[in-house]
Design an enzyme around this catalytic site. Structure first.
Site, PDB file in Angstrom:
ATOM      1  N   TYR A 124      52.743  -8.224  19.206  1.00 20.31           N
ATOM      2  CA  TYR A 124      52.506  -9.878  19.432  1.00 20.31           C
ATOM      3  C   TYR A 124      51.418 -10.272  18.245  1.00 20.31           C
ATOM      4  O   TYR A 124      50.496  -9.725  18.030  1.00 20.31           O
ATOM      5  CB  TYR A 124      51.829 -10.042  20.814  1.00 20.31           C
ATOM      6  N   GLN A 186      54.824 -16.272  27.690  1.00 18.84           N
ATOM      7  CA  GLN A 186      56.184 -15.880  27.730  1.00 18.84           C
ATOM      8  C   GLN A 186      56.607 -14.828  26.802  1.00 18.84           C
ATOM      9  O   GLN A 186      57.753 -14.397  26.985  1.00 18.84           O
ATOM     10  CB  GLN A 186      56.679 -17.294  27.363  1.00 18.84           C
ATOM     11  N   ASN A 209      45.515 -15.196  22.630  1.00 17.22           N
ATOM     12  CA  ASN A 209      44.366 -16.188  23.184  1.00 17.22           C
ATOM     13  C   ASN A 209      44.549 -15.391  24.584  1.00 17.22           C
ATOM     14  O   ASN A 209      44.904 -14.562  24.888  1.00 17.22           O
ATOM     15  CB  ASN A 209      44.870 -17.582  23.031  1.00 17.22           C
ATOM     16  N   SER A 233      36.724 -11.696  19.211  1.00 22.20           N
ATOM     17  CA  SER A 233      36.443 -10.921  18.111  1.00 22.20           C
ATOM     18  C   SER A 233      34.879 -10.973  17.985  1.00 22.20           C
ATOM     19  O   SER A 233      34.150 -11.975  18.501  1.00 22.20           O
ATOM     20  CB  SER A 233      36.985 -11.285  16.772  1.00 22.20           C
ATOM     21  N   GLU A 322      32.612  -4.277  18.369  1.00 21.49           N
ATOM     22  CA  GLU A 322      33.686  -4.213  17.771  1.00 21.49           C
ATOM     23  C   GLU A 322      33.742  -3.926  16.405  1.00 21.49           C
ATOM     24  O   GLU A 322      34.272  -2.789  15.889  1.00 21.49           O
ATOM     25  CB  GLU A 322      34.835  -5.429  17.801  1.00 21.49           C
ATOM     26  N   HIS A 323      32.910  -4.630  15.445  1.00 25.18           N
ATOM     27  CA  HIS A 323      32.687  -4.332  14.056  1.00 25.18           C
ATOM     28  C   HIS A 323      31.220  -4.193  14.057  1.00 25.18           C
ATOM     29  O   HIS A 323      30.347  -5.058  14.672  1.00 25.18           O
ATOM     30  CB  HIS A 323      32.958  -5.340  13.232  1.00 25.18           C
ATOM     31  N   GLU A 410      43.964  26.060  48.393  1.00 25.20           N
ATOM     32  CA  GLU A 410      44.136  24.573  48.565  1.00 25.20           C
ATOM     33  C   GLU A 410      45.283  24.183  49.654  1.00 25.20           C
ATOM     34  O   GLU A 410      45.534  23.203  49.985  1.00 25.20           O
ATOM     35  CB  GLU A 410      44.819  24.054  47.192  1.00 25.20           C
ATOM     36  N   HIS A 415      53.371  26.637  46.495  1.00 31.44           N
ATOM     37  CA  HIS A 415      53.029  26.646  45.064  1.00 31.44           C
ATOM     38  C   HIS A 415      52.922  28.370  44.955  1.00 31.44           C
ATOM     39  O   HIS A 415      53.163  28.808  44.040  1.00 31.44           O
ATOM     40  CB  HIS A 415      51.507  26.092  44.851  1.00 31.44           C
TER      41      HIS A 415
END
Length: 431
Positions: A124, A186, A209, A233, A322-323, A410, A415
């Protein structure tokens, strides 16, 4: 920017609290959009495009054959800049490739791990006031190196009904397989469920957004993976008395102009630096085309005066930016001590803009404090690990009793039997 002086460590959580708005209020609207796209396919995409983008289209698919790398609307200087960025991003992500990892854990017990690409990925790319064609490079280059077989790109059309030429140019240069003129929630729905035109994909990447963010979160409930949690951001700058106030101000503004909800923090051991940076901010802000946006971000941002580098480092790790930009004499102290950050920029000549565009590192990074748990996008983001094992008769005789004991403990008798039957078979053959 609000100034905070010598904060008590007990107050860090409060003063560093993000101002991100709750996304729960818009979830019903996003869910409605996604259900409509799931039911109606392309017809819903065209209707939502006309409603939200005020553009009437007859189809959402863009013909890649009509996209040319010789597009005259792309200036030569931009073409060359994109090529430099492409090469640097490709070099950095190619270096992340790993071969097969193999080990013999016991004699006759051989285990190995191999990487496989995620087959179908969706990108996107926002296309509003600032079409982020750089994100095309950041996401498609590692996807191509990883070997993803299908790369689908969705981006909203401009007012003229067309996609930003820079975005199309980058898509062509990076071998995107299909492009669609559709944006918003969408677009995420289309890549989640598939429509007559848009294929369903396995993992969605890219910024967007709040509606796109919520749609990506909802997509995970439908069996589609996403890149990482997203929010506004953000940048945190630490600068001591050796830093240039003009440089610091430019770094803060480069992040503030992203949007009014961007997060901007400045930390310093020098009150003089804070005052001079505030002056430089006012001067540079007056010259920016996106000054109104940047001003809104700065109004919710902080300048923090601390006593020493140790306190500054503690705030950095508490915030998990973030930065993170470090312009300081004691650079190594921070480089070695930072535990939580998406990407770190060291020195006076390493602006955050370099990572956004052309140094080679990826600019798709965790925000909102998720740098504590998440890495930024890299080659691994487009791959998955598959483990293999092969056990010989001797190997099973070595580890079999341990497996039987653990399975019995167990209460998983089947098994245990899967091993016991084989061991009994081997014992019979040996007698």
């Amino acid at each position: 920017m609000e100034v905070v002086t010598y904060p008590d460590p007990k107050s860090y959580a409060e003063i560093l609290k993000r101002s991100s708005a709750s996304l729960s209020e818009i979830e019903p609207d996003v869910l409605s959009i996604m259900h409509t796209v799931e039911r109606e396919g392309d017809a819903a995409l065209l209707r939502f495009t006309e409603k939200f983008d005020t553009v009437s289209l007859t189809e959402v698919k863009v013909s890649m054959d009509k996209i040319s790398l010789e597009d005259e609307t792309i200036p030569d200087a931009l073409r060359e800049a994109i090529e430099m960025a492409y090469q640097n991003i490709h070099t950095f992500h190619s270096a992340q490739q790993q071969g097969r990892i193999e080990v013999e854990t016991q004699k006759g017990v051989r285990c190995w791990q191999e990487k496989r690409p995620i087959e179908k990925i969706g990108l996107y790319i926002p296309g509003g006031s600032a079409p982020l064609f750089s994100s095309v490079l950041m996401l498609t280059i590692p996807a191509t190196i990883a070997g993803c077989s299908e790369i689908v790109l969705c981006t909203p059309p401009q007012a003229n009904g067309k996609i930003a030429p820079e975005t199309l140019y980058a898509a062509k240069r990076c071998n995107v397989t299909q492009v669609f003129a559709v944006g918003g929630a969408q677009a995420i729905a289309a890549m989640t469920f598939g429509t007559e035109s848009v294929p369903a994909i396995d993992k969605i990447f890219g910024p967007g957004n709040q509606y796109v963010t919520v749609a990506k979160q909802l997509a995970t409930k439908k069996g589609v993976a996403i890149d990482l949690p997203a929010g506004p951001s953000e940048v945190l700058v630490f600068a001591d008395e050796t830093a240039s106030p003009a440089f610091v101000a430019s770094d803060l503004l480069s992040q503030a102009e992203h949007g009014p909800d961007s997060q901007v923090l400045l930390i310093s051991t020098s009150n003089t630096l804070l005052q001079q940076t505030a002056k430089a901010l006012r001067e540079q802000l007056a010259e920016l085309p996106r000054a109104a946006i940047a001003k809104q971000a700065l109004e919710k941002s902080l300048s923090i005066l601390v006593k020493n580098d140790t306190e500054a480092l503690a705030i950095i790790n508490a915030y998990a930016p973030e930065h993170c930009i470090i312009i300081a004499e004691n650079e190594d102290f921070f480089a070695n001590g930072i535990q939580h950050a998406g990407s770190v920029f060291l020195g006076p000549f390493t602006p955050e803009s370099a990572g956004d565009y052309a140094s080679g590192t990826n600019h798709t990074l965790p925000t909102d404090g998720f740098a504590r748990q998440y890495s930024g996008i890299g080659l691994d983001s487009f791959q998955k690990n598959i483990s293999f094992q092969k056990i010989t008769a001797e190997g099973l005789q070595t580890i079999g009793p341990a497996i039987e004991t653990m399975a019995a403990a167990e209460g998983l008798e089947a098994h245990k039997n899967a091993v016991s039957l084989r061991l009994e078979s081997l014992k019979s053959n040996q007698s």
